[in-house]
Design an enzyme around this catalytic site. Structure first.
Site, PDB file in Angstrom:
ATOM      1  CB  THR A  27      13.013 -28.441  20.191  1.00  0.00           C
ATOM      2  OG1 THR A  27      12.163 -27.480  19.626  1.00  0.00           O
ATOM      3  CG2 THR A  27      14.272 -27.539  20.792  1.00  0.00           C
ATOM      4  CG  HIS A 177       4.511 -24.036  18.312  1.00  0.00           C
ATOM      5  ND1 HIS A 177       3.767 -24.532  19.432  1.00  0.00           N
ATOM      6  CD2 HIS A 177       5.987 -24.566  18.882  1.00  0.00           C
ATOM      7  CE1 HIS A 177       4.252 -25.543  20.385  1.00  0.00           C
ATOM      8  NE2 HIS A 177       5.755 -25.471  20.013  1.00  0.00           N
ATOM      9  CG  ASN A 180       3.659 -28.162  23.352  1.00  0.00           C
ATOM     10  OD1 ASN A 180       2.737 -28.582  23.488  1.00  0.00           O
ATOM     11  ND2 ASN A 180       4.540 -28.663  22.468  1.00  0.00           N
ATOM     12  CE1 TYR A 182       8.210 -22.818  24.445  1.00  0.00           C
ATOM     13  CE2 TYR A 182       7.084 -24.602  23.636  1.00  0.00           C
ATOM     14  CZ  TYR A 182       8.125 -24.118  24.358  1.00  0.00           C
ATOM     15  OH  TYR A 182       8.809 -24.977  24.946  1.00  0.00           O
ATOM     16  CG  ASN A 237       7.003 -24.012  28.882  1.00  0.00           C
ATOM     17  OD1 ASN A 237       7.923 -24.112  29.577  1.00  0.00           O
ATOM     18  ND2 ASN A 237       7.174 -24.189  27.756  1.00  0.00           N
TER      19      ASN A 237
HETATM   20  C1  LIG Z   1      13.127 -33.758  22.088  1.00  0.00           C
HETATM   21  C2  LIG Z   1      11.708 -33.338  22.047  1.00  0.00           C
HETATM   22  C3  LIG Z   1      11.729 -32.071  21.462  1.00  0.00           C
HETATM   23  C4  LIG Z   1      10.337 -31.585  21.045  1.00  0.00           C
HETATM   24  N1  LIG Z   1      10.041 -30.435  20.415  1.00  0.00           N
HETATM   25  C5  LIG Z   1       8.898 -29.987  20.193  1.00  0.00           C
HETATM   26  C6  LIG Z   1       8.575 -28.682  19.319  1.00  0.00           C
HETATM   27  O1  LIG Z   1       9.719 -28.201  18.746  1.00  0.00           O
HETATM   28  N2  LIG Z   1       7.525 -28.136  18.966  1.00  0.00           N
HETATM   29  C7  LIG Z   1       6.575 -28.933  19.465  1.00  0.00           C
HETATM   30  O2  LIG Z   1       5.207 -28.565  19.085  1.00  0.00           O
HETATM   31  N3  LIG Z   1       6.384 -30.197  20.221  1.00  0.00           N
HETATM   32  C8  LIG Z   1       7.735 -30.497  20.571  1.00  0.00           C
HETATM   33  N4  LIG Z   1       7.856 -31.706  21.325  1.00  0.00           N
HETATM   34  C9  LIG Z   1       6.530 -32.470  21.308  1.00  0.00           C
HETATM   35  C10 LIG Z   1       6.632 -33.492  20.357  1.00  0.00           C
HETATM   36  O3  LIG Z   1       6.341 -32.901  18.987  1.00  0.00           O
HETATM   37  C11 LIG Z   1       5.361 -34.583  20.718  1.00  0.00           C
HETATM   38  O4  LIG Z   1       4.169 -33.789  20.753  1.00  0.00           O
HETATM   39  C12 LIG Z   1       5.751 -35.250  21.871  1.00  0.00           C
HETATM   40  O5  LIG Z   1       7.138 -35.959  21.814  1.00  0.00           O
HETATM   41  C13 LIG Z   1       4.812 -36.459  22.411  1.00  0.00           C
HETATM   42  O6  LIG Z   1       4.752 -37.536  20.915  1.00  0.00           O
HETATM   43  P1  LIG Z   1       5.278 -39.096  21.193  1.00  0.00           P
HETATM   44  O7  LIG Z   1       4.605 -39.700  22.634  1.00  0.00           O
HETATM   45  O8  LIG Z   1       5.000 -39.658  20.013  1.00  0.00           O
HETATM   46  O9  LIG Z   1       6.780 -38.899  21.397  1.00  0.00           O
HETATM   47  C14 LIG Z   1       9.115 -32.238  21.533  1.00  0.00           C
HETATM   48  C15 LIG Z   1       9.187 -33.415  22.162  1.00  0.00           C
HETATM   49  C16 LIG Z   1      10.577 -33.879  22.504  1.00  0.00           C
HETATM   50  C17 LIG Z   1      10.504 -35.277  23.236  1.00  0.00           C
END
Ligand SMILES: Cc1cc2nc3c(=O)[nH]c(=O)nc-3n(C[C@H](O)[C@H](O)[C@H](O)COP(=O)(O)O)c2cc1C
Length: 358
Positions: A27, A177, A180, A182, A237
């Site tokens: 996001t 989705h 997380n 939702y 959440n």
């Molecule tokens: C800025 C940001 C926005 C995210 N938005 C979403 C999202 O829209 N949908 C989702 O399922 N996870 C979202 N996540 C979680 C990421 O998809 C991912 O699971 C998380 O960053 C862990 O992976 P990483 O350790 O490689 O960063 C978001 C994470 C971050 C940091």
């Protein structure tokens, strides 16, 4: 530093990937208040098209499904026209792209909707914590209205209509989705879901709404184009899953029967449970798994070569490294992400991260 296992091709159902590196859904809050993706979203996603698969930021299926500021939807003609440019830009770079379809449920403020909608959830239980609004800064989450049983088919139909529109636009896949905290995760949980009808109480009842969404989507688009994301044990959440292992054993076994393109498993940021969700999923789910959460190129490659997952998704590193696949391949240093611009409007911190010199 061996990362070669990430660079063999992979077919996730009907999605043919040139490598096993996935851009996780992120996001970024650059859309309009009515959920139209920004014109420069096409450039942002195209910059990241060397991933085997790009998964978009979470994208609403209706105005009720919108809860955060400036997040996109895919349920109006204007939103779809903007997504069409994104899809074409990623394809022009030889990439593949799936859209993550979401409904926020109770994680919402009505202030964040540029068009009227209603905050709904399994039960009328307000989420803890606060969320950002452009009008008033941090505010409490709305107190949601509990959905009637009779309203659930409409939500499943909204997911299906958005999935159909996405595939018609040329998206290579859709990701439901269910993670997380939702709406789908709210139904799965043992605390947010306080219903005593067919959608609450027992595990069989709590998985009913998410499975009805999956089945509606599968009536609209081929199963080999559909993925689904879970985050077992992620207490984000305000979610609790007191029967975590039994819940996901049942849910993922049921999902195994649909022939989906993939299951996307996100490891919690702070893992409160002793159970590693990727290991749990591998033991139960029959089908391809994308693992995400805290992986590096090296640890991700180890997981793939040991058979723990078929592909690895990277989140924060994809914010700041558009050419992450090349950097993993060459062992080049990574650019650190600027947290201050994760959710700010405009191109700063979005399309302006550097790529390695050719
Ligand atoms: C800025 C940001 C926005 C995210 N938005 C979403 C999202 O829209 N949908 C989702 O399922 N996870 C979202 N996540 C979680 C990421 O998809 C991912 O699971 C998380 O960053 C862990 O992976 P990483 O350790 O490689 O960063 C978001 C994470 C971050 C940091």
């Amino acid at each position: 530093m061996n990362t070669t296992s990430l660079f063999s091709p992979l077919s996730l159902g009907g999605i043919d990937m040139k490598n096993r590196i996935v851009m996780a859904p992120l996001t970024r809050s650059r859309a309009s208040t009515t959920g139209i993706p920004a014109p420069f979203a096409a450039a942002y996603y195209a910059q990241r098209a060397t991933a085997g698969l790009v998964i978009t930021e979470a994208t609403q299926i209706s105005f009720d499904a919108m809860g955060y500021c400036r997040t996109p939807g895919i349920h109006t003609p204007e939103q779809r026209a903007a997504w069409s440019k994104v899809v074409d830009a990623v394809h022009a770079k030889g990439g593949k792209i799936a859209v993550q379809l979401w409904h926020v449920g109770r994680i919402a403020s009505a202030l964040n909707r540029g068009v009227a909608g209603e905050t709904v959830a399994p039960s009328a239980v307000q989420a803890p914590g606060k969320m950002w609004t452009d009008q008033k800064g941090m505010v409490d989450h709305d107190v949601p209205r509990a959905l009637e049983e009779s309203e659930i088919p409409r939500i499943a139909a909204d997911f299906a209509a958005s999935a159909k529109a996405a595939v018609d636009l040329g998206f290579d896949g859709v990701e439901i989705h269910s993670a997380n905290g939702y709406l789908l995760h709210q139904f799965l949980s043992s605390n947010v879901n306080q219903r005593n009808d067919n959608y609450g109480g027992s595990i069989e009842n709590r998985v009913r709404m998410p499975l009805e969404v999956v089945e509606a989507v599968l009536d609209a688009v081929p199963a080999n184009r559909v993925g689904l994301r879970v985050s077992p044990g992620h207490e984000f959440n305000g979610i609790q899953e007191t029967d975590l292992e039994d819940l996901y054993a049942h849910y993922l076994a049921r999902l195994s029967g649909y022939g989906l393109a993939y299951l996307h498993v996100m490891r919690p940021f702070a893992n409160a449970s002793a159970t590693d969700p990727v290991t749990l999923a591998r033991g139960v789910y029959k089908g391809a798994i994308i693992a995400c959460g805290g992986y590096t190129g090296v640890t991700g490659a180890q997981l793939v070569s040991s058979g723990g997952a078929e592909a690895i998704a990277f989140g924060t590193n994809y914010i700041s490294n558009p050419d992450l696949a090349e950097r993993i391949k060459t062992g080049a240093a990574l650019t650190a992400p600027h947290q201050a611009t994760f959710y700010t409007p405009g191109e700063k911190g979005y399309t302006d991260y550097p790529v390695l010199a050719a």
